[in-house]
Write an enzyme that holds these catalytic residues in place. Structure first.
Site, PDB file in Angstrom:
ATOM      1  NE  ARG A  47      49.958  44.886  26.408  1.00  0.00           N
ATOM      2  CZ  ARG A  47      50.524  46.051  26.071  1.00  0.00           C
ATOM      3  NH1 ARG A  47      51.631  46.202  25.475  1.00  0.00           N
ATOM      4  NH2 ARG A  47      49.968  47.174  26.492  1.00  0.00           N
TER       5      ARG A  47
ATOM      6  CE1 TYR B 181      50.500  21.042  14.266  1.00  0.00           C
ATOM      7  CE2 TYR B 181      50.984  23.208  14.550  1.00  0.00           C
ATOM      8  CZ  TYR B 181      50.041  22.303  14.538  1.00  0.00           C
ATOM      9  OH  TYR B 181      49.018  22.894  15.012  1.00  0.00           O
TER      10      TYR B 181
ATOM     11  CE  LYS C 231      51.466  19.527  20.492  1.00  0.00           C
ATOM     12  NZ  LYS C 231      50.900  21.005  20.277  1.00  0.00           N
TER      13      LYS C 231
HETATM   14  C1  LIG Z   1      56.373  20.393  16.106  1.00  0.00           C
HETATM   15  C2  LIG Z   1      55.358  21.353  16.520  1.00  0.00           C
HETATM   16  N1  LIG Z   1      55.592  22.572  16.514  1.00  0.00           N
HETATM   17  C3  LIG Z   1      54.604  23.654  16.742  1.00  0.00           C
HETATM   18  C4  LIG Z   1      53.319  23.133  17.230  1.00  0.00           C
HETATM   19  C5  LIG Z   1      52.437  24.198  17.392  1.00  0.00           C
HETATM   20  O1  LIG Z   1      52.217  24.462  18.882  1.00  0.00           O
HETATM   21  P1  LIG Z   1      50.736  24.890  19.593  1.00  0.00           P
HETATM   22  O2  LIG Z   1      49.660  23.857  19.128  1.00  0.00           O
HETATM   23  O3  LIG Z   1      51.071  24.806  21.075  1.00  0.00           O
HETATM   24  O4  LIG Z   1      50.313  26.018  18.842  1.00  0.00           O
HETATM   25  C6  LIG Z   1      53.073  21.950  17.163  1.00  0.00           C
HETATM   26  C7  LIG Z   1      51.394  21.452  17.466  1.00  0.00           C
HETATM   27  O5  LIG Z   1      51.112  20.211  17.243  1.00  0.00           O
HETATM   28  C8  LIG Z   1      53.796  20.991  16.746  1.00  0.00           C
HETATM   29  O6  LIG Z   1      53.596  19.720  16.794  1.00  0.00           O
END
Ligand SMILES: Cc1ncc(COP(=O)(O)O)c(C=O)c1O
Length: 394
Positions: free
Chosen positions: A62, A114, A211
């Protein structure tokens, strides 16, 4: 506790290498003990102490784990930061960033975000006494006017998800710093291949590692990279206390994904240009949001701070019916949430990524029933176009 020899302590930041080589060779790259070319997956919860008061530098996963550390060091190298932290998701990474704020402090965010980030600040931090406001950060005057005496953090996505608005990283950094606020950039869409916000004045970079960094739609992960060591303690405490550190197997998959980041980003960029042009000329497409168009309002700004346009496009079709047709009839292209993987994905923000954003805000931005986001993959671009065409005509 006395530390004994830690074979993983020293690593080369590879400052003499180009970015394309850095992604391949990471921090340590090989295992310093066995010479394994593929960095090992340390699938161990805990680490043996050879004697009382003696540690190898690793105690409990952790807190630290050599595989996670290799990923974190690689990301610090690529984003040109001093330290990085790997989380179980982009959301967990963002949570730890916003957790820096104290009750009564103000956080200013870009108005297009997002949906999950919007949910974090509205449903958790605002409820816990953090003041939240949003502004269109394309215009620096808007940012200046929205700063308050208690503003302690400014948060930007550029380009934004899903409207592809561009923010001036250098300009916003100056305004945030003059106000004594930290400046955070979500660099998920561009990745350090195209854009390195820490070199342009940002203090913290956050990523959904799910991503482009991962690139293969097989891991959920998040990253934070910091420019100043003074922020290090906060994130160590977060990982140690929340237990939101990425596991060794998932860390290894992201390390492996990053090895091809340059190749993939080049191809995403090339393919997105072709698909965006095709979309723009399609009779059923009303509007295309793509930062690579010379008439995009943020085109020049994006070019001044990033070396490409990425693989993301949003577009509005002529009707909800056309949108439903497209989503129901794609074959090779996949109707799924997420972005940044090898496969082309089409997403319906109104019921997926931006479901929890209030409807009036969504409509003001342009997210409606005819609005689609596409993450252009690395397939043959003609196959992507042919599939979209047949789906629209079904
Ligand atoms: C621009 C952006 N930031 C943060 C996130 C959050 O990431 P996660 O889905 O890995 O928790 C996303 C998810 O689509 C995103 O598109």
């Amino acid at each position: 506790m006395e530390k004994v020899e830690n074979y993983y302590a020293d690593y080369d930041k590879k400052e003499n290498l180009s970015f394309d080589s850095k992604v391949v060779h990471g921090a340590l790259g090989c295992d310093p003990i066995s010479g394994a070319v593929s960095f090992p997956i340390f699938q161990s919860a805990t680490f043996r102490h050879r004697d009382f008061g003696v540690s190898t530098g690793y105690d409990y996963s952790r807190l630290q784990n050599p595989t996670r550390q290799e990923l974190e060091r690689t990301m610090a190298i690529l984003e040109e930061g001093v330290e990085a932290f790997a989380f179980t998701s982009g959301q967990a990474a963002s949570m730890s960033v916003f957790d820096y704020l104290k009750r009564g402090e103000h956080c200013l965010l870009c108005d297009d975000l997002y949906g999950g980030t919007h949910r974090i600040v509205e449903d958790i931090f605002k409820v816990n006494g953090i003041e939240i406001s949003y502004v269109d950060m394309f215009d620096l005057e808007n940012v200046k006017k929205a700063i308050q005496p208690n503003t302690k953090m400014v948060f930007l996505e550029t380009p934004t998800n899903p409207m592809m608005k561009v923010g001036d990283i250098k300009g916003i950094a100056k305004i945030a710093h003059a106000a004594g606020a930290l400046f955070v950039v979500d660099n998920t869409f561009m990745t350090p291949y195209f854009q390195r916000p820490l070199t342009l004045g940002a203090d913290i970079v956050v990523h959904s590692g799910t991503k482009y960094l991962c690139g293969h739609n097989d891991v959920v992960a998040g990253m934070v990279v910091i420019k100043d060591e003074a922020l290090s303690h906060h994130f160590h405490i977060q990982l140690k206390s929340l237990g939101s550190g990425l596991g060794p197997m998932d860390s290894w998959l992201i390390i492996r994904g990053i090895k091809t980041l340059s190749l993939r980003m080049k191809k995403h960029n090339e393919n997105a240009k072709i698909v965006a042009e095709w979309l723009r000329n399609h009779p059923k497409v009303k509007k295309v949001y793509y930062v690579g168009f010379e008439d995009h309002p943020g085109y020049e700004m994006n070019l001044s701070q990033a070396s490409g346009f990425g693989g993301m496009i949003s577009f509005e079709l002529d009707s909800e019916e056309s949108a439903r047709k497209l989503l129901s009839n794609v074959k090779m292209v996949l109707f799924a949430e997420s972005l940044g993987g090898t496969e082309t994905l089409v997403t319906y923000p109104i019921t997926q990524t931006h479901e929890d954003v209030p409807d009036d805000i969504r409509r003001a931005l342009g997210i409606n029933e005819a609005f689609i986001r596409i993450s252009v993959g690395i397939e043959d671009p003609q196959d992507i176009i042919d599939d979209l065409e047949q789906a629209l005509n079904s």
